[in-house]
Design a protein around this motif. Sequence first.
Motif, PDB file in Angstrom:
ATOM      1  N   VAL A 132      36.850  42.851  50.925  1.00 24.55           N
ATOM      2  CA  VAL A 132      38.282  43.045  51.146  1.00 24.55           C
ATOM      3  C   VAL A 132      39.073  42.182  50.168  1.00 24.55           C
ATOM      4  CG1 VAL A 132      40.171  42.931  52.815  1.00 24.55           C
ATOM      5  CG2 VAL A 132      37.829  43.403  53.603  1.00 24.55           C
ATOM      6  N   VAL A 133      39.929  42.813  49.371  1.00 19.06           N
ATOM      7  CA  VAL A 133      40.889  42.080  48.543  1.00 19.06           C
ATOM      8  C   VAL A 133      42.276  42.397  49.084  1.00 19.06           C
ATOM      9  CG1 VAL A 133      41.825  41.644  46.246  1.00 19.06           C
ATOM     10  CG2 VAL A 133      39.394  42.172  46.520  1.00 19.06           C
ATOM     11  N   LEU A 134      42.966  41.369  49.551  1.00 16.71           N
ATOM     12  CA  LEU A 134      44.258  41.574  50.211  1.00 16.71           C
ATOM     13  C   LEU A 134      45.373  41.830  49.205  1.00 16.71           C
ATOM     14  CD1 LEU A 134      43.836  38.719  52.809  1.00 16.71           C
ATOM     15  CD2 LEU A 134      43.572  41.172  53.218  1.00 16.71           C
ATOM     16  N   ARG A 135      45.550  40.894  48.304  1.00 20.67           N
ATOM     17  CA  ARG A 135      46.570  41.038  47.268  1.00 20.67           C
ATOM     18  C   ARG A 135      46.376  39.934  46.238  1.00 20.67           C
ATOM     19  NH1 ARG A 135      52.151  41.059  49.631  1.00 20.67           N
ATOM     20  NH2 ARG A 135      51.172  41.876  51.517  1.00 20.67           N
ATOM     21  N   VAL A 136      46.966  40.126  45.067  1.00 17.90           N
ATOM     22  CA  VAL A 136      46.946  39.117  44.004  1.00 17.90           C
ATOM     23  C   VAL A 136      48.364  38.591  43.847  1.00 17.90           C
ATOM     24  CG1 VAL A 136      46.595  38.682  41.548  1.00 17.90           C
ATOM     25  CG2 VAL A 136      44.997  40.154  42.806  1.00 17.90           C
ATOM     26  N   GLY A 137      48.501  37.273  43.946  1.00 20.00           N
ATOM     27  CA  GLY A 137      49.812  36.647  43.828  1.00 20.00           C
ATOM     28  C   GLY A 137      49.751  35.388  42.978  1.00 20.00           C
ATOM     29  N   MET A 138      50.803  34.567  43.085  1.00 17.21           N
ATOM     30  CA  MET A 138      50.959  33.404  42.210  1.00 17.21           C
ATOM     31  C   MET A 138      50.243  32.153  42.697  1.00 17.21           C
ATOM     32  SD  MET A 138      52.843  34.186  39.572  1.00 17.21           S
ATOM     33  CE  MET A 138      53.632  32.656  39.039  1.00 17.21           C
TER      34      MET A 138
ATOM     35  N   GLY B 231      48.558  27.648  38.526  1.00 20.32           N
ATOM     36  CA  GLY B 231      48.399  26.460  37.700  1.00 20.32           C
ATOM     37  C   GLY B 231      46.958  26.189  37.344  1.00 20.32           C
ATOM     38  N   GLU B 232      46.051  26.547  38.251  1.00 19.65           N
ATOM     39  CA  GLU B 232      44.620  26.367  37.997  1.00 19.65           C
ATOM     40  C   GLU B 232      44.103  27.407  37.003  1.00 19.65           C
ATOM     41  OE1 GLU B 232      42.390  24.229  39.271  1.00 19.65           O
ATOM     42  OE2 GLU B 232      43.530  23.166  40.823  1.00 19.65           O
ATOM     43  N   PHE B 233      44.587  28.646  37.145  1.00 22.47           N
ATOM     44  CA  PHE B 233      44.032  29.748  36.364  1.00 22.47           C
ATOM     45  C   PHE B 233      44.781  30.021  35.066  1.00 22.47           C
ATOM     46  CE2 PHE B 233      42.364  30.521  40.594  1.00 22.47           C
ATOM     47  CZ  PHE B 233      41.083  30.939  40.337  1.00 22.47           C
ATOM     48  N   GLY B 234      46.045  29.662  35.010  1.00 23.44           N
ATOM     49  CA  GLY B 234      46.812  29.849  33.792  1.00 23.44           C
ATOM     50  C   GLY B 234      47.641  31.114  33.755  1.00 23.44           C
ATOM     51  N   SER B 235      47.223  32.155  34.476  1.00 31.14           N
ATOM     52  CA  SER B 235      47.990  33.399  34.493  1.00 31.14           C
ATOM     53  C   SER B 235      47.600  34.209  35.716  1.00 31.14           C
ATOM     54  CB  SER B 235      47.728  34.232  33.237  1.00 31.14           C
ATOM     55  OG  SER B 235      46.398  34.738  33.243  1.00 31.14           O
ATOM     56  N   ILE B 236      48.480  35.112  36.114  1.00 32.56           N
ATOM     57  CA  ILE B 236      48.172  35.969  37.256  1.00 32.56           C
ATOM     58  C   ILE B 236      47.059  36.952  36.897  1.00 32.56           C
ATOM     59  CG2 ILE B 236      49.890  37.772  36.728  1.00 32.56           C
ATOM     60  CD1 ILE B 236      50.471  37.784  39.796  1.00 32.56           C
ATOM     61  N   GLU B 237      46.942  37.291  35.617  1.00 33.90           N
ATOM     62  CA  GLU B 237      45.858  38.178  35.187  1.00 33.90           C
ATOM     63  C   GLU B 237      44.495  37.508  35.393  1.00 33.90           C
ATOM     64  OE1 GLU B 237      49.556  39.575  33.500  1.00 33.90           O
ATOM     65  OE2 GLU B 237      48.609  37.593  33.410  1.00 33.90           O
ATOM     66  N   ALA B 238      44.445  36.204  35.135  1.00 37.42           N
ATOM     67  CA  ALA B 238      43.188  35.471  35.343  1.00 37.42           C
ATOM     68  C   ALA B 238      42.857  35.379  36.830  1.00 37.42           C
ATOM     69  CB  ALA B 238      43.294  34.074  34.743  1.00 37.42           C
ATOM     70  N   ILE B 239      43.882  35.224  37.666  1.00 35.51           N
ATOM     71  CA  ILE B 239      43.666  35.223  39.115  1.00 35.51           C
ATOM     72  C   ILE B 239      43.090  36.564  39.548  1.00 35.51           C
ATOM     73  CG2 ILE B 239      44.815  35.150  41.358  1.00 35.51           C
ATOM     74  CD1 ILE B 239      46.863  33.240  40.100  1.00 35.51           C
ATOM     75  N   ALA B 240      43.687  37.651  39.055  1.00 41.89           N
ATOM     76  CA  ALA B 240      43.229  38.993  39.417  1.00 41.89           C
ATOM     77  C   ALA B 240      41.774  39.213  39.004  1.00 41.89           C
ATOM     78  CB  ALA B 240      44.127  40.040  38.771  1.00 41.89           C
ATOM     79  N   GLU B 241      41.430  38.758  37.821  1.00 40.93           N
ATOM     80  CA  GLU B 241      40.058  38.936  37.348  1.00 40.93           C
ATOM     81  C   GLU B 241      39.073  38.207  38.249  1.00 40.93           C
ATOM     82  OE1 GLU B 241      37.394  38.304  33.274  1.00 40.93           O
ATOM     83  OE2 GLU B 241      39.561  37.988  33.245  1.00 40.93           O
TER      84      GLU B 241
ATOM     85  N   PRO C 202      49.751  45.794  41.456  1.00 37.87           N
ATOM     86  CA  PRO C 202      48.988  46.657  40.550  1.00 37.87           C
ATOM     87  C   PRO C 202      47.579  46.145  40.263  1.00 37.87           C
ATOM     88  CG  PRO C 202      50.682  45.431  39.357  1.00 37.87           C
ATOM     89  CD  PRO C 202      50.945  45.228  40.808  1.00 37.87           C
ATOM     90  N   TYR C 203      47.374  44.830  40.368  1.00 47.79           N
ATOM     91  CA  TYR C 203      46.067  44.252  40.044  1.00 47.79           C
ATOM     92  C   TYR C 203      45.015  44.653  41.081  1.00 47.79           C
ATOM     93  CZ  TYR C 203      49.117  41.402  37.117  1.00 47.79           C
ATOM     94  OH  TYR C 203      50.056  40.990  36.212  1.00 47.79           O
ATOM     95  N   THR C 204      45.380  44.571  42.350  1.00 47.15           N
ATOM     96  CA  THR C 204      44.426  44.937  43.392  1.00 47.15           C
ATOM     97  C   THR C 204      44.161  46.442  43.370  1.00 47.15           C
ATOM     98  OG1 THR C 204      45.312  43.121  44.729  1.00 47.15           O
ATOM     99  CG2 THR C 204      43.872  44.673  45.838  1.00 47.15           C
TER     100      THR C 204
END
Length: 465
Positions: free
Chosen positions: A180-186, A190-200, A222-224
């Motif tokens: 289950v992936v709920l959602r990708v947010g902010m 700070g740890e990942f550098g970008s929301i795209e990196a979080i999504a990945e 859109p990422y999820t």
Amino acid sequence: MNSMMASQIAQVMDGSLSGEDILVTAAPSLKSSEVEQGGIFLAIQGEKVDGHDFVEDAFSHGALLAITTHAVAHRHVLVEDVTAALTLLARFARSELKDLTVIGITGSQGKTTTKDLLRHMLSQHGETIAPSGNYNNELGVPLTLLACSSTTKYAVIEMGARHSGDIAHLASIAQPDIAVVLRVGMAHVGEFGSIEAIAETKSELISSLSSSGIAILGQYDPYTKAMKGLHDGRTIAFGTDHSDDVRATEIEMREGRPHFDLVTPAGRAAVGLRIVGEHQISNALACAAVGTALGFSIDSIATALSTALIESKWRMEIHEFSGVLLINDSYNASPDAVEAALRTLILFAQERGGRAWAFLGKMAELGESSASAHQQVGTLAYQMGIDHLVCVDAPEYQPAQNVDGQTNLHLCDRSGARAIAEQIEPGDVILVKASRSERFELLAEEIEEVVKANNVAVEVGGEEE
């Protein structure tokens, strides 16, 4: 966990047993005082505390075996790294539990609430293991799996991440049947550098599924949504769009709690959540999607959602006292989560006819976007019509200069927040929210003390008159 001989545990962990071989009958524990009779104590070397210093205490509480990195006086398995050894044991245990269904959950917001909802629903269909605490890392996930035995039907595994590859590692241990992936947010940007990196990183959970696994994806960003392309097996989408497999319609808010019609391929059923906040609908839908994947009837899913209460602390907890309602949501904070909490605050204030007080502390781990993210939340508070925005050691929330609104802005420290709380009157609604590091659960207690004391003073004054 299923019973194992100490010698077998040593073999699985690639360690060496010191002491008499014995049957170990209970799961591992990180705390010496919480070891179950017949269990294992993990002597983890931390930054401030060395678990080896607590081996004696663990055995006094019933431990039969310690996992250590140097020799101790009691029966132990000597390994190079206790965390790595725990991972090996968890992988072995997972491979032995052929009939266990594992549900893995990740996302930037809502993991713990969804876990609690799932625990309630699944437990009505079989023995279910889901951690009470925030066991979502390289220690927590193996410990959750090792709490399962041959009688366990479902395990709910919450997966968090600080770095790329973290969720892939956790998934390799848990081997989820449903992801289950709920959602990708902010959160943690700070740890990942970008929301795209979080999504990945979040997508690593979907990539871990075998073709027979089931992916459950929120349709709120859109990422999820795009993660569907990572899985060639069954996918269930949940959201509010007519095209979503599991969705909510006819949404109403009553006393801050969502009521809606749950729609799945099996039909439609009414749901009335007992937890507060419109943002809880997406968490409930994720739970409903899992129930749908497992073939539960829509009526049983709706009943479970309508009777579930959240067990985890400081997540939209409602406290009423002295004619005031306080929302303690102090466990964590991100821009999306604060916005959701503010909307709940406004809703309650409108229903009760009182003023809305938002006591906000810093949102951590936002990196370079921190200043703008705080200002955007402050600006949103003005636009929403929050009556009092109380920024506690967090002047960053001060909104843009050109924002319109009648909000009263208070910039203060903790002691100043107590003084401001003296202005709160019966009928008002209070939100207390910040990142975990700010310890705002203590501020919530202080505000309650101030309001109660003022109420007593008013009552005494009235009697004297």
